[in-house]
Design an enzyme around this catalytic site. Structure first.
Site, PDB file in Angstrom:
ATOM      1  N   LYS A 256      37.877  17.160  61.153  1.00 12.35           N
ATOM      2  CA  LYS A 256      36.685  17.787  60.575  1.00 12.35           C
ATOM      3  C   LYS A 256      35.439  17.027  61.024  1.00 12.35           C
ATOM      4  O   LYS A 256      35.351  15.809  60.850  1.00 12.35           O
ATOM      5  CB  LYS A 256      36.793  17.793  59.048  1.00 12.35           C
ATOM      6  CG  LYS A 256      35.544  18.301  58.319  1.00 12.35           C
ATOM      7  CD  LYS A 256      35.774  18.408  56.815  1.00 12.35           C
ATOM      8  CE  LYS A 256      34.495  18.715  56.058  1.00 12.35           C
ATOM      9  NZ  LYS A 256      34.680  18.805  54.592  1.00 12.35           N
ATOM     10  N   ASP A 261      27.027  17.477  54.929  1.00 13.65           N
ATOM     11  CA  ASP A 261      27.495  18.565  54.062  1.00 13.65           C
ATOM     12  C   ASP A 261      26.634  18.648  52.808  1.00 13.65           C
ATOM     13  O   ASP A 261      26.825  17.917  51.843  1.00 13.65           O
ATOM     14  CB  ASP A 261      28.963  18.330  53.686  1.00 13.65           C
ATOM     15  CG  ASP A 261      29.530  19.446  52.804  1.00 13.65           C
ATOM     16  OD1 ASP A 261      28.871  20.496  52.693  1.00 13.65           O
ATOM     17  OD2 ASP A 261      30.637  19.254  52.259  1.00 13.65           O
ATOM     18  N   LYS A 268      25.324  21.349  46.753  1.00 16.63           N
ATOM     19  CA  LYS A 268      25.870  20.269  45.935  1.00 16.63           C
ATOM     20  C   LYS A 268      24.777  19.689  45.038  1.00 16.63           C
ATOM     21  O   LYS A 268      23.604  19.717  45.405  1.00 16.63           O
ATOM     22  CB  LYS A 268      26.353  19.125  46.837  1.00 16.63           C
ATOM     23  CG  LYS A 268      27.622  19.400  47.618  1.00 16.63           C
ATOM     24  CD  LYS A 268      27.969  18.195  48.483  1.00 16.63           C
ATOM     25  CE  LYS A 268      29.224  18.443  49.311  1.00 16.63           C
ATOM     26  NZ  LYS A 268      30.430  18.660  48.509  1.00 16.63           N
ATOM     27  N   ASP A 338      30.487  25.613  50.145  1.00 12.69           N
ATOM     28  CA  ASP A 338      30.778  24.172  50.154  1.00 12.69           C
ATOM     29  C   ASP A 338      32.227  23.888  50.553  1.00 12.69           C
ATOM     30  O   ASP A 338      32.584  22.748  50.813  1.00 12.69           O
ATOM     31  CB  ASP A 338      30.468  23.581  48.762  1.00 12.69           C
ATOM     32  CG  ASP A 338      30.359  22.072  48.779  1.00 12.69           C
ATOM     33  OD1 ASP A 338      30.304  21.493  49.887  1.00 12.69           O
ATOM     34  OD2 ASP A 338      30.317  21.481  47.681  1.00 12.69           O
ATOM     35  N   GLU A 340      33.505  24.302  53.321  1.00 13.22           N
ATOM     36  CA  GLU A 340      33.181  24.609  54.721  1.00 13.22           C
ATOM     37  C   GLU A 340      34.123  23.933  55.710  1.00 13.22           C
ATOM     38  O   GLU A 340      34.293  24.430  56.823  1.00 13.22           O
ATOM     39  CB  GLU A 340      31.735  24.183  55.014  1.00 13.22           C
ATOM     40  CG  GLU A 340      31.532  22.705  55.376  1.00 13.22           C
ATOM     41  CD  GLU A 340      31.921  21.724  54.279  1.00 13.22           C
ATOM     42  OE1 GLU A 340      31.913  22.126  53.106  1.00 13.22           O
ATOM     43  OE2 GLU A 340      32.238  20.563  54.601  1.00 13.22           O
ATOM     44  N   ARG A 342      37.380  23.568  55.754  1.00 18.02           N
ATOM     45  CA  ARG A 342      38.535  24.402  56.109  1.00 18.02           C
ATOM     46  C   ARG A 342      38.122  25.567  57.007  1.00 18.02           C
ATOM     47  O   ARG A 342      38.904  26.032  57.821  1.00 18.02           O
ATOM     48  CB  ARG A 342      39.219  24.894  54.820  1.00 18.02           C
ATOM     49  CG  ARG A 342      38.377  25.799  53.971  1.00 18.02           C
ATOM     50  CD  ARG A 342      38.930  25.953  52.560  1.00 18.02           C
ATOM     51  NE  ARG A 342      38.658  24.762  51.743  1.00 18.02           N
ATOM     52  CZ  ARG A 342      39.080  24.606  50.488  1.00 18.02           C
ATOM     53  NH1 ARG A 342      39.811  25.547  49.907  1.00 18.02           N
ATOM     54  NH2 ARG A 342      38.786  23.517  49.809  1.00 18.02           N
TER      55      ARG A 342
HETATM   56  N1  BES Z   1      33.195  17.325  52.062  1.00 24.67           N
HETATM   57  C1  BES Z   1      33.599  17.852  50.821  1.00 24.67           C
HETATM   58  C2  BES Z   1      34.730  17.070  50.177  1.00 24.67           C
HETATM   59  C3  BES Z   1      34.408  15.673  49.761  1.00 24.67           C
HETATM   60  C4  BES Z   1      33.801  15.437  48.530  1.00 24.67           C
HETATM   61  C5  BES Z   1      34.765  14.614  50.557  1.00 24.67           C
HETATM   62  C6  BES Z   1      33.534  14.135  48.147  1.00 24.67           C
HETATM   63  C7  BES Z   1      34.494  13.318  50.177  1.00 24.67           C
HETATM   64  C8  BES Z   1      33.887  13.079  48.957  1.00 24.67           C
HETATM   65  C9  BES Z   1      34.071  19.292  50.989  1.00 24.67           C
HETATM   66  O1  BES Z   1      33.436  20.009  51.973  1.00 24.67           O
HETATM   67  C10 BES Z   1      33.827  19.996  49.702  1.00 24.67           C
HETATM   68  O2  BES Z   1      32.693  20.156  49.353  1.00 24.67           O
HETATM   69  N2  BES Z   1      34.903  20.421  49.036  1.00 24.67           N
HETATM   70  C11 BES Z   1      34.806  21.120  47.818  1.00 24.67           C
HETATM   71  C12 BES Z   1      35.730  22.304  47.893  1.00 24.67           C
HETATM   72  C13 BES Z   1      35.547  23.298  46.761  1.00 24.67           C
HETATM   73  C14 BES Z   1      34.184  23.933  46.855  1.00 24.67           C
HETATM   74  C15 BES Z   1      36.640  24.344  46.846  1.00 24.67           C
HETATM   75  C16 BES Z   1      35.195  20.178  46.690  1.00 24.67           C
HETATM   76  O3  BES Z   1      36.109  19.365  46.885  1.00 24.67           O
HETATM   77  O4  BES Z   1      34.561  20.236  45.652  1.00 24.67           O
HETATM   78 ZN    ZN Z   2      32.649  18.908  53.524  1.00 26.23          ZN
HETATM   79 MN    MN Z   3      31.634  20.920  51.288  1.00 29.44          MN
END
Ligand code: BES
Ligand code: ZN
Ligand code: MN
Length: 490
Positions: A256, A261, A268, A338, A340, A342
């Site tokens: 990735k 992000d 966020k 968010d 994103e 995947r």
């Molecule tokens: N990059 C984040 C995941 C992340 C969060 C990595 C904190 C490291 C520390 C990812 O893109 C994300 O935002 N995931 C969401 C998915 C949800 C919206 C289904 C998450 O984990 O909240």
């Molecule tokens: Zn992310």
């Molecule tokens: Mn994200």
């Protein structure tokens, strides 16, 4: 940044300029502590003083535990008593880190290595020293360390020459991965990150193709274009190849590469958002892995794919409710912009399956906050349908000093991916967020799903403090695990 100079010396050779000598101690038979046998013992008089001192300071011999015996006006001028625990690779990794941390004021150190340390253990010692001495040079707030040389005194330097070269390669690659993730996203946009990947690996015989937005559009990379669409700084797809003569297996590593992000339209909250500069940690790790593979000339074909995009909210951003058409034609309904990671990985996995004929397909990603909730900051979540592949990767992680724990691809949750308007939706909800993200990715591995593994390393990609071989900030998690595992294929 130049690497700490770690060298091997036979007893009596290459004296340390400052006179700091590191003496290993370990738990003894009874409750006490004893010197570990070394090839170049200190004088009897010094040994006697040190033995008394050991008791007085209650040294337990725990790996990485340090006590300093100053000897003003004498040589050595300092005798440092370092616990080596049971002396295995994991213990000596802590010792290597402790040597560096407790000698930031010295310029050189002479480490007496226990004579019973095998190659793997000495490799751990070297790796610990090299990784703990990492500094992110852009953040030049801290003084550069004065420690420049660590001399390891061993009976037979030749015995450890290969493991030294290996550790140096792994450390260089890990430092590269840390540098990438630590770099602020004002500098680090997709074009910049792609250029760094090409530059760092190209010198060592890795071939690169970088796809820019026009070509991504022509070829149908709808996931990368959707996620990257909100940013003025367009997405890239980096494809790197290491193809040595005679190699049989073909491994495809996907990482990735979200250079920042924000969450996009599903933005966020501000708390912790600044840390999302590290959302390309998986990409950095797979680039680091192919760099180490090339440095070590491993006889295995490796292709690295890193979809790079900046996830921003703007008038051109993708939205919840959109349907994205991925490489190869599968579609995703976007429920949360968010989720994103995947969406970009789906394109790369589909391409790998359709075009690259991988024997093994592995992706690494800072994919979910749920991973950290499940396993914390030192253990990654590993998913695979194939038991042997899962075991090989968790074993490699353990041996490398990184940790991964296999999590289930629970079939009951597959229906959460359903969508009325697309093949899958990108934010299933209902808990088990790291698991459902893995299930989403598995759909895109297609016919390669039985040869696929996914590692969610959201937590382990970053360390809040210096700890053993980890420095504060980006950890480079994954480089060591992947190199270990690739070596088992060679
Ligand atoms: N990059 C984040 C995941 C992340 C969060 C990595 C904190 C490291 C520390 C990812 O893109 C994300 O935002 N995931 C969401 C998915 C949800 C919206 C289904 C998450 O984990 O909240
Ligand atoms: Zn992310
Ligand atoms: Mn994200």
């Amino acid at each position: 940044m130049s690497l700490l100079d770690v060298r091997l010396a036979a007893p009596g050779a290459g004296r340390a300029p400052t006179g700091v000598v590191v003496q290993p101690v370990r738990p003894g038979d009874e409750d006490g502590t004893e010197f570990a046998p070394v090839a170049e013992p200190v004088s009897d008089a010094l040994a006697a003083t040190a033995a008394t001192y050991l008791g007085e300071v209650k040294h337990a011999g725990k790996a990485g535990e340090v006590r300093v015996l100053p000897r003003p006006g004498q040589r050595p001028s300092v005798l440092q008593l370092i616990g080596v625990g049971d002396g295995d690779a994991a213990a000596l990794r802590k010792v290597g880190a402790a040597v560096v941390r407790s000698n930031s004021d010295a310029t050189g150190v002479r480490v007496l290595v226990p004579t019973d340390a095998d190659e793997d253990a000495v490799g751990g010692l070297i790796e610990g020293a090299l990784l703990a001495s990492y500094r992110f040079t852009l953040a030049s707030k801290s003084e550069p360390p004065s420690l420049r040389r660590v001399t390891l005194v061993v009976e037979d330097p030749d015995r450890y020459a290969a493991v030294l070269a290996r550790s140096v390669a792994v450390a260089k690659a890990t430092h590269f991965a840390r540098d990438m993730a630590n770099t602020p996203s004002l500098t680090k946009d997709p074009a910049w990150l792609a250029a760094q990947a090409v530059k760092a690996t190209g010198k060592h015989g890795v071939k690169a193709v970088v796809r820019e937005p026009d070509r991504l559009a022509e070829e149908g990379w709808g996931g990368i274009l959707a996620v990257g669409g909100g940013s003025a700084r367009g997405p890239r797809l980096v494809e790197l190849k290491w193809a040595p003569r005679g190699a049989k297996k073909h491994v495809v590593l996907v990482g990735k590469g979200i250079t920042f992000d924000t969450g996009g339209i599903s933005i966020k909250p501000f708390q912790g958002m600044h840390l999302m500069k590290k959302d390309m940690g998986g990409g950095a790790a797979v680039i680091g892995a192919i760099l180490a593979t090339a440095l070590l000339q491993l006889p295995v074909n490796v292709t690295v794919l890193v979809p790079m995009a900046e996830n921003m909210p703007s008038g051109s951003a993708y939205r919840p409710g959109d349907v994205v058409r991925h490489y190869g034609g599968r579609t995703s309904e976007i429920r949360n912009t968010d989720a994103e990671g995947r969406v970009v990985l789906a394109d790369a996995l589909a391409y790998a399956e359709k075009k690259l004929a991988p024997d093994v397909l592995i992706d690494l990603a800072t994919l979910t906050g749920a991973q950290t909730i499940a396993l914390g900051k030192r253990t990654a979540a590993l998913y695979a349908d194939d038991d042997a592949l899962a075991k090989a990767l968790t074993d490699a992680a353990e041996a490398a000093g990184e940790r991964a724990w296999r999590m289930p691809l629970t079939e009951d949750y597959v229906e959460k991916l359903d969508s009325d308007i697309a093949d899958v939706n990108n934010a299933p909800g209902g808990g088990a967020g790291s698991v459902t993200a893995a299930l989403y990715l598995r759909e895109f591995a297609g016919s390669a799903r039985d040869r696929w593994a996914h590692i969610d390393m959201s937590g382990p990609s970053w360390s809040d403090s210096a700890n053993d071989e980890l420095t504060k900030g980006a950890t480079g998690w994954g480089v060591r695990t992947l190199v270990r595992w690739l070596e088992t294929l060679a």
